[in-house]
Design an enzyme around this catalytic site. Structure first.
Site, PDB file in Angstrom:
ATOM      1  N   ASP A 107      -8.870  16.168  -2.939  1.00 53.05           N
ATOM      2  CA  ASP A 107      -9.963  16.900  -2.127  1.00 53.05           C
ATOM      3  C   ASP A 107     -11.144  16.982  -2.928  1.00 53.05           C
ATOM      4  O   ASP A 107     -11.430  17.099  -4.177  1.00 53.05           O
ATOM      5  CB  ASP A 107      -9.642  18.224  -1.703  1.00 53.05           C
TER       6      ASP A 107
HETATM    7  N1  URA Z   1      -3.093  19.181  -2.113  1.00 48.18           N
HETATM    8  C1  URA Z   1      -4.326  19.517  -1.521  1.00 48.18           C
HETATM    9  O1  URA Z   1      -4.378  20.606  -0.872  1.00 48.18           O
HETATM   10  N2  URA Z   1      -5.454  19.069  -2.134  1.00 48.18           N
HETATM   11  C2  URA Z   1      -5.174  18.086  -3.074  1.00 48.18           C
HETATM   12  O2  URA Z   1      -6.679  17.775  -3.477  1.00 48.18           O
HETATM   13  C3  URA Z   1      -4.474  17.845  -3.610  1.00 48.18           C
HETATM   14  C4  URA Z   1      -3.164  18.493  -3.079  1.00 48.18           C
END
Ligand code: URA
Length: 240
Positions: A107
């Site tokens: 993310d």
């Molecule tokens: N899980 C998440 O919620 N975000 C990420 O970036 C990676 C795994």
């Protein structure tokens, strides 16, 4: 022996210039293969077996690159975006000629281990849902993480869309108003870690990926820094 390719293609692929520029270099006598000056930019050459000099320097040909980045907050793990900064903005143009892309997504606000490569087959294998390559995250959680959460995660939890996660390994590093944990998951659903904690009524306030397969983030890399992986490390990405 590698497959023969045009010398202009080989040199432009490794960032020596465009095909038109390589043609000019040929005219200037800047390219020498096995001791002979090349005048024909279409000359077929074995990029691994033949000795290629460019401006007097021996070139090291390679098809693939593998980079480990300590991804900072605020960057998208995408190869293009109209609005937001992307992880490729952090990479030197000499690597961009290989057209690397991130192996899976983190993310925008997630930090930590991101592998970038132009090896589509490796990426495919690592991301394949059948392979269950483990990924370990460190997170700070708003709320008290309990042994019941550890138990629930070990059995699998139900996400907001009804998806039942695979068993995962939750370790509590600190339990309090703000808890700290490590979590290993074996799949990669959208926002998976955040949604797993939502399923037990808690919020992830900081997330960092520590490892992928047996490849660990090199903690000497500051946020936004990157380096190439060693041969050994490339193999570790797929190991369980
Ligand atoms: N899980 C998440 O919620 N975000 C990420 O970036 C990676 C795994």
């Amino acid at each position: 022996m590698a497959k023969k390719q045009r010398i202009d293609k080989i040199l432009s692929n490794i960032g020596c210039g465009s095909r038109a520029e390589i043609k000019k270099y040929c005219k200037h006598g800047s390219i020498v293969v096995n001791g002979k000056t090349v005048t024909n930019p279409g000359l077929q050459v074995d990029p691994e077996g033949d000795e290629i000099l460019f401006n007097g320097e021996k070139i090291k040909y390679r098809e693939f690159i593998y980079i480990m980045m300590n991804k900072p907050d605020g960057y998208l793990s995408a190869t293009f975006d109209k609005k937001d900064p992307i992880v490729l903005d952090l990479i030197d143009p000499s690597y961009l000629v290989f057209e690397p892309f991130p192996v899976g997504r983190l993310d925008k606000d997630t930090e930590g281990l991101l592998v970038l490569t132009n090896d589509g087959q490796l990426s495919h294998r690592v991301l394949s849902p059948k392979k269950h390559v483990p990924k370990t995250y460190y997170a700070k959680i708003d709320g008290v993480v309990t042994d019941e959460d550890v138990e629930a995660f070990s059995k699998g939890v139900t996400l907001d869309d009804g998806y039942e996660t695979m068993p995962s390994q939750l370790t509590i590093l600190k339990s309090g108003a703000e808890s700290e944990i490590e979590l290993t998951i074996h799949e990669g659903k959208f926002h998976q870690v955040k949604r797993m904690f939502e399923s037990v009524g808690k919020k992830v306030v900081y997330l960092k990926r520590l490892s992928m397969g047996k490849l660990k983030l090199d903690e000497s890399l500051a946020l936004g820094e990157y380096r190439e992986l060693t041969e050994e490390e490339i193999k570790l990405i797929e190991e369980k």
